[in-house]
Design a protein around this motif. Sequence first.
Motif, mmCIF file in Angstrom:
data_model
loop_
_atom_site.group_PDB
_atom_site.id
_atom_site.type_symbol
_atom_site.label_atom_id
_atom_site.label_comp_id
_atom_site.label_asym_id
_atom_site.label_seq_id
_atom_site.Cartn_x
_atom_site.Cartn_y
_atom_site.Cartn_z
ATOM 1 N N VAL A 1 0.831 -1.202 0.000
ATOM 2 C CA VAL A 1 0.000 0.000 0.000
ATOM 3 C C VAL A 1 0.867 1.255 0.000
ATOM 4 N N GLN A 2 1.892 1.294 0.855
ATOM 5 C CA GLN A 2 2.754 2.472 0.908
ATOM 6 C C GLN A 2 3.518 2.657 -0.387
ATOM 7 N N PHE A 3 4.044 1.559 -0.942
ATOM 8 C CA PHE A 3 4.822 1.643 -2.180
ATOM 9 C C PHE A 3 3.965 2.171 -3.328
ATOM 10 N N THR A 4 2.707 1.767 -3.369
ATOM 11 C CA THR A 4 1.814 2.166 -4.463
ATOM 12 C C THR A 4 1.586 3.677 -4.487
ATOM 13 N N TYR A 5 1.744 4.346 -3.332
ATOM 14 C CA TYR A 5 1.497 5.785 -3.256
ATOM 15 C C TYR A 5 2.796 6.583 -3.072
ATOM 16 N N LEU A 6 3.927 6.002 -3.477
ATOM 17 C CA LEU A 6 5.211 6.663 -3.267
ATOM 18 C C LEU A 6 5.320 8.007 -3.990
ATOM 19 N N ILE A 7 4.845 8.072 -5.217
ATOM 20 C CA ILE A 7 5.102 9.254 -6.046
ATOM 21 C C ILE A 7 3.810 9.945 -6.465
ATOM 22 N N GLY A 8 2.773 9.842 -5.644
ATOM 23 C CA GLY A 8 1.536 10.542 -5.966
ATOM 24 C C GLY A 8 0.333 9.634 -5.932
ATOM 25 N N VAL A 9 -0.819 10.228 -6.098
ATOM 26 C CA VAL A 9 -2.064 9.480 -5.995
ATOM 27 C C VAL A 9 -2.800 9.354 -7.325
ATOM 28 N N GLY A 10 -2.181 9.822 -8.408
ATOM 29 C CA GLY A 10 -2.831 9.698 -9.709
ATOM 30 C C GLY A 10 -2.994 8.241 -10.117
#
Length: 222
Positions: free
Chosen positions: A167-176
Amino acid sequence: MFSLGLEQGGEGWRWRRRLWAGEENLLEELRALLLDVSLLPNVSDRWLWLPDPSGGYAVRGAYDLLTEGANPLIEDALDLVWHHQVPLKVSIFAWRLLRDRLPTKANLAARGVLNSEATLCDTRCGHVETAEHLFLFCPNSVLLWQQVRNWLGSMGVDPNNLPDHLVQFTYLIGVGKAKRSFLQLIWIMCTWIVWNKRNNRLLNNVVTDVMSPVFQKWVFSL
């Protein structure tokens, strides 16, 4: 297959035609499941209720199992393993990983397949091979995630469990949506590579270092 021989290269593993690449991967998973399994010809099979091996199946136990509250964090992470650019077998692998259903040495020992003395990680790091260790804490995996973070230009501290990590990795560089999809793909394929790399070490005695150009090409060409 048992009578023909299940050892590496035994007659039980001979096929009428050459296997496809996908079939080779499934075969390696099967060999991992059968690792150190001893089949006893004079012992009968028996049914076993895994939620309560000692007490056996009971309607009340089945009801309690079905009505247990789901862990929202795990459910959120499981939703992320299904990706249209990922082969179905790889998504199923990721689903099993998050549910701790892979045949790691710790899980094989819990099922009575391995002795407790045979559960150490085959990288000789001295730790028991659990899913969290193999994919997060083993020195090879730590180095892999560091390299991926450097490639993405992101810094941070990794969680100590796999659902949190995904979950954390999926949102590393933004929420698009496009960014999330990209990072989902990276995480799933990195774990798939780690698992196949582990099986190659364990079953085929083939060692590929995460610092090698070949391994880096696998990861960074995703």
